[in-house]
Scaffold this active site. Structure first.
Site, PDB file in Angstrom:
ATOM      1  N   LEU A 152     -15.685  48.468 -24.089  1.00 52.74           N
ATOM      2  CA  LEU A 152     -16.493  48.168 -25.262  1.00 52.74           C
ATOM      3  C   LEU A 152     -17.540  49.253 -25.441  1.00 52.74           C
ATOM      4  CD1 LEU A 152     -17.200  44.333 -24.745  1.00 52.74           C
ATOM      5  CD2 LEU A 152     -15.287  45.422 -25.981  1.00 52.74           C
ATOM      6  N   LYS A 153     -17.639  49.771 -26.650  1.00 52.66           N
ATOM      7  CA  LYS A 153     -18.718  50.694 -26.966  1.00 52.66           C
ATOM      8  C   LYS A 153     -19.998  49.875 -27.100  1.00 52.66           C
ATOM      9  CE  LYS A 153     -16.620  54.702 -27.387  1.00 52.66           C
ATOM     10  NZ  LYS A 153     -17.004  55.890 -26.601  1.00 52.66           N
ATOM     11  N   ASP A 173     -19.174  51.659 -22.614  1.00 51.75           N
ATOM     12  CA  ASP A 173     -19.480  53.088 -22.814  1.00 51.75           C
ATOM     13  C   ASP A 173     -20.634  53.207 -23.800  1.00 51.75           C
ATOM     14  OD1 ASP A 173     -19.515  55.825 -23.115  1.00 51.75           O
ATOM     15  OD2 ASP A 173     -17.477  55.996 -23.917  1.00 51.75           O
ATOM     16  N   ASN A 183     -22.236  56.267 -24.538  1.00 49.03           N
ATOM     17  CA  ASN A 183     -22.348  57.589 -25.165  1.00 49.03           C
ATOM     18  C   ASN A 183     -23.798  58.057 -25.280  1.00 49.03           C
ATOM     19  OD1 ASN A 183     -19.543  56.550 -26.795  1.00 49.03           O
ATOM     20  ND2 ASN A 183     -19.527  58.605 -25.944  1.00 49.03           N
ATOM     21  N   GLU A 209     -20.294  53.586 -18.592  1.00 45.27           N
ATOM     22  CA  GLU A 209     -20.030  55.006 -18.844  1.00 45.27           C
ATOM     23  C   GLU A 209     -21.188  55.638 -19.602  1.00 45.27           C
ATOM     24  OE1 GLU A 209     -16.270  55.371 -20.857  1.00 45.27           O
ATOM     25  OE2 GLU A 209     -16.519  57.506 -21.293  1.00 45.27           O
ATOM     26  N   ASP A 233     -19.273  60.727 -18.309  1.00 42.81           N
ATOM     27  CA  ASP A 233     -18.340  61.353 -19.254  1.00 42.81           C
ATOM     28  C   ASP A 233     -19.002  62.657 -19.711  1.00 42.81           C
ATOM     29  OD1 ASP A 233     -16.957  62.152 -21.547  1.00 42.81           O
ATOM     30  OD2 ASP A 233     -16.952  60.213 -22.536  1.00 42.81           O
ATOM     31  N   LYS A 287     -11.959  64.350 -19.148  1.00 41.57           N
ATOM     32  CA  LYS A 287     -11.404  64.709 -20.457  1.00 41.57           C
ATOM     33  C   LYS A 287     -11.152  66.206 -20.430  1.00 41.57           C
ATOM     34  CE  LYS A 287     -13.857  61.357 -23.356  1.00 41.57           C
ATOM     35  NZ  LYS A 287     -15.014  61.202 -24.271  1.00 41.57           N
TER      36      LYS A 287
HETATM   37  O1  OSB Z   1     -16.918  58.621 -25.206  1.00 47.88           O
HETATM   38  O2  OSB Z   1     -14.985  58.171 -24.507  1.00 47.88           O
HETATM   39  C1  OSB Z   1     -15.730  58.512 -25.434  1.00 47.88           C
HETATM   40  C2  OSB Z   1     -13.719  58.793 -28.668  1.00 47.88           C
HETATM   41  C3  OSB Z   1     -14.268  59.925 -29.206  1.00 47.88           C
HETATM   42  C4  OSB Z   1     -15.298  60.555 -28.560  1.00 47.88           C
HETATM   43  C5  OSB Z   1     -15.778  60.050 -27.358  1.00 47.88           C
HETATM   44  C6  OSB Z   1     -15.210  58.919 -26.781  1.00 47.88           C
HETATM   45  C7  OSB Z   1     -14.187  58.274 -27.482  1.00 47.88           C
HETATM   46  C8  OSB Z   1     -13.580  57.015 -27.015  1.00 47.88           C
HETATM   47  C9  OSB Z   1     -12.167  56.715 -27.447  1.00 47.88           C
HETATM   48  O3  OSB Z   1     -14.151  56.190 -26.352  1.00 47.88           O
HETATM   49  C10 OSB Z   1     -11.180  57.314 -26.522  1.00 47.88           C
HETATM   50  C11 OSB Z   1      -9.785  57.293 -27.084  1.00 47.88           C
HETATM   51  O4  OSB Z   1      -9.218  56.221 -27.204  1.00 47.88           O
HETATM   52  O5  OSB Z   1      -9.260  58.384 -27.389  1.00 47.88           O
HETATM   53 MG    MG Z   2     -17.195  58.143 -23.149  1.00 46.41          MG
END
Ligand code: OSB
Ligand code: MG
Length: 380
Positions: free
Chosen positions: A171-172, A198, A200, A223, A248, A272
């Site tokens: 979940l964001k 997550d 961010n 995250e 991340d 990533k």
């Molecule tokens: O922070 O993981 C992240 C998508 C775009 C940029 C950053 C993130 C994300 C996602 C989706 O969380 C990941 C995906 O399903 O490709």
């Molecule tokens: Mg992330």
């Protein structure tokens, strides 16, 4: 330990195409940094003596996830990276070293290295998965769920993904959308569901008490709660919450991964390839983490089938012990650029086994969705 083996001769490049493709997302994707409704993808297509290779640049339209963005990536590729790479025949293994004088721009560099790797491996008839050191032919896949207008819509969305079989839900979150939605999902779907969040970078260290309220939900990890540069602050936070911290945005190289683990800033790492400058650096991060007993998982950047194929190869390495953001094509796009990746009801996706990234790029679809094409040739 998995290590990337070197291949034989470098492929002689005839031309590099930089193709921009626009794909609408099946649904808006809201994170703490913005809302995505479409993907403006830069594809790198190298043409080399009968062989070809494809790489996907994961830089987004705006510099909101990190400082990179797609227009700048294309610019640095044409002005600074390709001139260095096209001076002489170069193996995929040498790409990062040759581009090292250019600081940063890892997503741009990663796309080039990926295309070079794909071309070399296709001509050698070898899969990227085998080359990187994959040990599985299917990988467990999770799904990343955006911030929603209401808890009811969130529960509906998660319900659909659970019904499809996704192995875990991410979940964001952001300040104002954390304890309540996470608690609602946990209560609705039960304690056995693998669940993580997550942020961010949306929080500060002052938010530690609020983040500690997530402890009661038995999350796999939280995250990147704090800003990219604040690795030490994550170590401080890690002592104030019980939920494992996963980084991340902060992890931009194997050296940084090693230091962050050493500082106890994280106990899990999201890898990533775009963020760290390529698949070969990703394998080095995998190795650093594995030596230290730190689990890793493969993150995503809403890739098309081109990037997704390569991510699945990486996610098949032995240290990837947590489900990745390697969701099926239909979670993102109605029409992918390759044959669609499909989630099996057991929550796994097959790792492509053909030469290179293991999938054909549907050129007719690429051409139909292309918004621009730039061709660069050696010596121009
Ligand atoms: O922070 O993981 C992240 C998508 C775009 C940029 C950053 C993130 C994300 C996602 C989706 O969380 C990941 C995906 O399903 O490709
Ligand atoms: Mg992330």
């Amino acid at each position: 330990m998995a290590t990337a083996n070197s291949l034989a001769a470098p492929v002689a490049i005839e031309a590099v195409e930089l193709i921009r493709v626009e794909l609408p997302l099946v649904a808006p994707f809201r994170t703490s940094f913005g809302t995505e409704t479409r993907r403006d993808v830069l594809l790198v297509h190298v043409i080399a003596g009968g062989a070809e290779g494809w790489g996907e640049c994961v830089a987004m339209q705006e510099p909101l996830y990190s400082s990179e963005y797609v227009d700048a990536a294309q610019r640095v590729i044409t002005e600074h990276l390709l001139p260095r790479l096209l001076r002489q025949p170069v193996t995929a293994e040498q790409v990062a070293e040759i581009l090292a004088p250019v600081k940063g721009h890892r997503m741009a560099k990663a796309a080039l290295e990926a295309a070079w790797l794909d071309a070399e491996l296709r001509s050698a008839g070898r899969s990227l998965a085998a080359h990187l050191g994959a040990v599985h032919d299917r990988v467990s896949s999770g799904v990343s769920v955006g911030i929603m207008p209401s808890i009811a819509q969130l529960l509906d969305t998660v319900d659909q993904y659970v019904a499809q079989g996704y192995a875990r839900i991410k979940l964001k979150i952001e300040p104002g959308w954390d304890v309540e939605p996470v608690g609602a999902v946990r209560r609705r779907f039960g304690d056995d569901m693998l669940l993580q969040v997550d942020a961010n970078t949306a929080y500060t260290l002052d938010d530690a008490p609020q983040l500690a309220r997530l402890d009661e939900f038995g999350l796999l990890l939280i995250e990147q709660p704090l800003p990219e540069e604040q690795i030490l602050a994550h170590a401080v936070l890690a002592r104030q919450v019980r939920t494992p911290i996963c980084l991340d945005e902060s992890i931009v190289s194997a050296v940084v991964a090693e230091e962050a683990i050493e500082m106890q800033a994280c106990s899990i790492v999201n890898i990533k390839p775009g963020r760290v400058g390529g698949y070969l650096e990703s394998v080095r991060i995998h190795d650093v983490c594995r030596e230290r007993g730190v689990p890793v998982w493969c993150g995503g950047m809403l890739e098309t089938g081109v990037g997704r194929a390569a991510n699945l190869a990486l996610a098949a390495l032995p240290g990837f012990t947590l489900p990745g953001d390697t969701s099926a094509s239909d979670r993102y796009y109605k029409q992918d650029l390759t044959a669609p990746f499909v989630l099996d009801p057991d929550g796994t996706i097959a790792v492509p086994q053909g030469p290179g990234i293991g999938v054909d790029v549907h050129r007719d679809v690429v051409d139909a969705l292309a918004t621009s094409t730039q061709v660069v040739r050696p010596g121009e």
